[in-house]
Design a protein around this motif. Structure first.
Motif, PDB file in Angstrom:
ATOM      1  N   LYS A 147      -7.110   0.599  -9.344  1.00  0.00           N
ATOM      2  CA  LYS A 147      -6.907  -0.388  -8.277  1.00  0.00           C
ATOM      3  C   LYS A 147      -5.831  -1.418  -8.600  1.00  0.00           C
ATOM      4  N   GLY A 148      -5.191  -1.286  -9.772  1.00  0.00           N
ATOM      5  CA  GLY A 148      -4.199  -2.286 -10.179  1.00  0.00           C
ATOM      6  C   GLY A 148      -3.030  -2.386  -9.227  1.00  0.00           C
ATOM      7  N   THR A 149      -2.551  -1.256  -8.714  1.00  0.00           N
ATOM      8  CA  THR A 149      -1.407  -1.265  -7.794  1.00  0.00           C
ATOM      9  C   THR A 149      -1.749  -2.033  -6.528  1.00  0.00           C
ATOM     10  N   ALA A 150      -2.946  -1.780  -5.991  1.00  0.00           N
ATOM     11  CA  ALA A 150      -3.376  -2.482  -4.783  1.00  0.00           C
ATOM     12  C   ALA A 150      -3.511  -3.981  -5.039  1.00  0.00           C
ATOM     13  N   ARG A 151      -3.955  -4.357  -6.247  1.00  0.00           N
ATOM     14  CA  ARG A 151      -4.084  -5.776  -6.595  1.00  0.00           C
ATOM     15  C   ARG A 151      -2.717  -6.457  -6.620  1.00  0.00           C
ATOM     16  N   ILE A 152      -1.732  -5.756  -7.151  1.00  0.00           N
ATOM     17  CA  ILE A 152      -0.378  -6.324  -7.197  1.00  0.00           C
ATOM     18  C   ILE A 152       0.178  -6.482  -5.784  1.00  0.00           C
ATOM     19  N   LEU A 153      -0.015  -5.475  -4.939  1.00  0.00           N
ATOM     20  CA  LEU A 153       0.456  -5.572  -3.556  1.00  0.00           C
ATOM     21  C   LEU A 153      -0.278  -6.691  -2.820  1.00  0.00           C
ATOM     22  N   GLU A 154      -1.567  -6.834  -3.084  1.00  0.00           N
ATOM     23  CA  GLU A 154      -2.341  -7.918  -2.484  1.00  0.00           C
ATOM     24  C   GLU A 154      -1.775  -9.277  -2.902  1.00  0.00           C
ATOM     25  N   GLY A 155      -1.429  -9.404  -4.175  1.00  0.00           N
ATOM     26  CA  GLY A 155      -0.891 -10.668  -4.672  1.00  0.00           C
ATOM     27  C   GLY A 155       0.443 -11.022  -4.055  1.00  0.00           C
ATOM     28  N   ILE A 156       1.329 -10.036  -3.879  1.00  0.00           N
ATOM     29  CA  ILE A 156       2.639 -10.325  -3.295  1.00  0.00           C
ATOM     30  C   ILE A 156       2.524 -10.597  -1.803  1.00  0.00           C
ATOM     31  N   GLN A 157       1.549  -9.971  -1.140  1.00  0.00           N
ATOM     32  CA  GLN A 157       1.332 -10.234   0.287  1.00  0.00           C
ATOM     33  C   GLN A 157       0.839 -11.664   0.511  1.00  0.00           C
ATOM     34  N   LYS A 158       0.084 -12.191  -0.450  1.00  0.00           N
ATOM     35  CA  LYS A 158      -0.401 -13.569  -0.328  1.00  0.00           C
ATOM     36  C   LYS A 158       0.746 -14.574  -0.356  1.00  0.00           C
ATOM     37  N   LEU A 159       1.892 -14.153  -0.894  1.00  0.00           N
ATOM     38  CA  LEU A 159       3.077 -15.018  -0.908  1.00  0.00           C
ATOM     39  C   LEU A 159       3.929 -14.805   0.343  1.00  0.00           C
ATOM     40  N   ASN A 160       3.364 -14.058   1.306  1.00  0.00           N
ATOM     41  CA  ASN A 160       4.077 -13.731   2.554  1.00  0.00           C
ATOM     42  C   ASN A 160       5.359 -12.948   2.303  1.00  0.00           C
ATOM     43  N   ILE A 161       5.318 -12.112   1.272  1.00  0.00           N
ATOM     44  CA  ILE A 161       6.443 -11.225   0.961  1.00  0.00           C
ATOM     45  C   ILE A 161       5.963  -9.788   1.152  1.00  0.00           C
ATOM     46  N   LYS A 194      -2.547  -4.497   5.316  1.00  0.00           N
ATOM     47  CA  LYS A 194      -2.817  -5.788   4.695  1.00  0.00           C
ATOM     48  C   LYS A 194      -4.011  -5.639   3.766  1.00  0.00           C
ATOM     49  N   ILE A 195      -3.871  -6.115   2.536  1.00  0.00           N
ATOM     50  CA  ILE A 195      -4.945  -5.982   1.546  1.00  0.00           C
ATOM     51  C   ILE A 195      -5.554  -7.357   1.277  1.00  0.00           C
ATOM     52  N   GLU A 196      -6.854  -7.484   1.540  1.00  0.00           N
ATOM     53  CA  GLU A 196      -7.525  -8.775   1.377  1.00  0.00           C
ATOM     54  C   GLU A 196      -8.812  -8.691   0.566  1.00  0.00           C
ATOM     55  N   ASN A 197      -9.348  -7.483   0.389  1.00  0.00           N
ATOM     56  CA  ASN A 197     -10.611  -7.352  -0.338  1.00  0.00           C
ATOM     57  C   ASN A 197     -10.703  -5.977  -0.987  1.00  0.00           C
ATOM     58  N   SER A 198     -11.809  -5.709  -1.678  1.00  0.00           N
ATOM     59  CA  SER A 198     -11.974  -4.449  -2.408  1.00  0.00           C
ATOM     60  C   SER A 198     -11.978  -3.245  -1.473  1.00  0.00           C
ATOM     61  N   ARG A 199     -12.522  -3.419  -0.280  1.00  0.00           N
ATOM     62  CA  ARG A 199     -12.534  -2.312   0.682  1.00  0.00           C
ATOM     63  C   ARG A 199     -11.114  -1.939   1.078  1.00  0.00           C
ATOM     64  N   ASP A 200     -10.274  -2.956   1.273  1.00  0.00           N
ATOM     65  CA  ASP A 200      -8.873  -2.698   1.617  1.00  0.00           C
ATOM     66  C   ASP A 200      -8.148  -1.966   0.498  1.00  0.00           C
ATOM     67  N   ARG A 201      -8.495  -2.289  -0.747  1.00  0.00           N
ATOM     68  CA  ARG A 201      -7.858  -1.627  -1.888  1.00  0.00           C
ATOM     69  C   ARG A 201      -8.212  -0.138  -1.914  1.00  0.00           C
ATOM     70  N   VAL A 202      -9.464   0.167  -1.636  1.00  0.00           N
ATOM     71  CA  VAL A 202      -9.898   1.562  -1.606  1.00  0.00           C
ATOM     72  C   VAL A 202      -9.181   2.322  -0.496  1.00  0.00           C
ATOM     73  N   LEU A 203      -9.088   1.710   0.675  1.00  0.00           N
ATOM     74  CA  LEU A 203      -8.419   2.354   1.809  1.00  0.00           C
ATOM     75  C   LEU A 203      -6.926   2.548   1.527  1.00  0.00           C
ATOM     76  N   PHE A 204      -6.316   1.553   0.869  1.00  0.00           N
ATOM     77  CA  PHE A 204      -4.899   1.674   0.515  1.00  0.00           C
ATOM     78  C   PHE A 204      -4.698   2.831  -0.458  1.00  0.00           C
ATOM     79  N   ASN A 205      -5.541   2.938  -1.469  1.00  0.00           N
ATOM     80  CA  ASN A 205      -5.424   4.025  -2.432  1.00  0.00           C
ATOM     81  C   ASN A 205      -5.561   5.389  -1.758  1.00  0.00           C
ATOM     82  N   GLN A 206      -6.468   5.493  -0.790  1.00  0.00           N
ATOM     83  CA  GLN A 206      -6.640   6.764  -0.093  1.00  0.00           C
ATOM     84  C   GLN A 206      -5.413   7.113   0.736  1.00  0.00           C
ATOM     85  N   LEU A 207      -4.827   6.104   1.355  1.00  0.00           N
ATOM     86  CA  LEU A 207      -3.616   6.310   2.146  1.00  0.00           C
ATOM     87  C   LEU A 207      -2.469   6.774   1.257  1.00  0.00           C
ATOM     88  N   VAL A 208      -2.316   6.125   0.105  1.00  0.00           N
ATOM     89  CA  VAL A 208      -1.263   6.515  -0.848  1.00  0.00           C
ATOM     90  C   VAL A 208      -1.526   7.916  -1.377  1.00  0.00           C
TER      91      VAL A 208
END
Length: 306
Positions: A147-161, A194-208
């Protein structure tokens, strides 16, 4: 900004550029053919997150990074950074340490640095390469994602990037030695959730997973060599010595190919330099020496048959 910092930055930049040229030349010799798909994407500018599978250790990063027309930072296993000199050299080569549980619980807190450093680089418009499986297995089959990749994407999205996201599928026809055929397929994710929680991270990983799986095209052509070629036999003693040494040092690991490439990358120029000195000692004309030194690697490449 001090003069020493500027000089250090310039020195590292020049070393990285020189190494990139050397690596590209080494890959040309080491691999029979590297097939690229969607070459235009290698010119992508701005913040870029490259998500890739990880079948062949550091060789994956070298191949993917060498084709992007920019500096690419990537996460590498943390145990390689333990010695200060190793850490300095690896960080100079754009590597960011990331630790796994097997390397000790005491190091896991350092992963916060890997995540924050990746987010910082992306926010500054850089390119970051992440192997989403979090483990290297000598197989072209995708492994379960971390889930590390999703966490990094979540962090950069929080900066509105919102960085561009590339999915890089790399596949090899074999994992043991020179003459390999490589397929590298890069596509761009058009819909990034948009990634905001653990469920979003799982869904993002499945999409990737679903999209990246389509980019992994395993080459079916076997590696062959023209053993009747004179240049095959000229290179064979050096290659066999290095191959056997590396095989012994990397036994029961996934590092054979990457270590073999690294050793050959520096040993082959020394081999050519030794040949140069030998020919000079025999008082060969400079034009003949130069011709031999140019022809030798080119003809060595040609013993790899398609």
């Amino acid at each position: 900004m001090t003069a020493s910092f500027v000089m250090r930055f310039f020195y590292i930049y020049r070393v990285v550029q020189l190494l990139k040229i050397l690596i590209q030349a080494g890959l040309w010799l080491f691999c029979n053919k590297i097939h690229l798909k969607n070459k235009r994407l290698f010119k992508t500018k701005g913040p870029l997150l490259i998500i890739a599978n990880h079948p062949n250790s550091f060789l994956d990063a070298l191949i993917i990074g060498s084709y992007y027309k920019r500096r690419v930072y990537f996460l590498a296993r943390g145990d390689a950074f333990k010695k200060p000199i190793h850490r300095f050299l690896l960080e100079s080569l754009n590597m960011i340490p990331v630790y796994r549980l097997r390397e000790g619980k005491e190091f896991l807190h350092l992963n916060n640095y890997a995540f924050s450093r990746s987010i910082q680089l992306l926010s500054n418009g850089n390119a970051v390469l992440i192997f989403i499986e979090g483990i290297c297995v000598n197989s072209n089959e995708l492994q379960p994602f971390k889930k590390g990749t999703a966490r990094i994407l979540e962090g950069i999205q929080k900066l509105n990037i919102n960085p561009t996201v590339h999915l890089a599928g790399i596949a090899f026809n074999q994992f043991r030695g020179i003459g390999k055929i490589v397929n590298l397929v890069v596509t761009e994710m058009t819909t990034i959730p948009k990634i905001e929680n653990s469920r979003d991270r799982v869904l993002f990983n499945q999409l990737v997973f679903d999209q990246l799986k389509q980019n992994i095209l395993t080459p079916t052509t076997p590696t062959r060599f023209n053993k009747n070629n004179l240049f095959y036999h000229i290179h064979l003693p050096l290659y066999n010595r290095i191959k056997n040494f590396v095989a012994q040092k990397t036994k029961n690991t996934v590092f054979f190919d990457s270590v073999l490439f690294s050793v050959l990358l520096f040993a082959y120029p020394l081999f050519l330099f030794t040949l140069f000195l030998f020919l000079k000692l025999l008082q060969f004309p400079n034009t003949i020496i130069l011709s031999i030194l140019v022809v030798l690697p080119i003809m060595g490449k040609r013993v790899q048959e398609l």
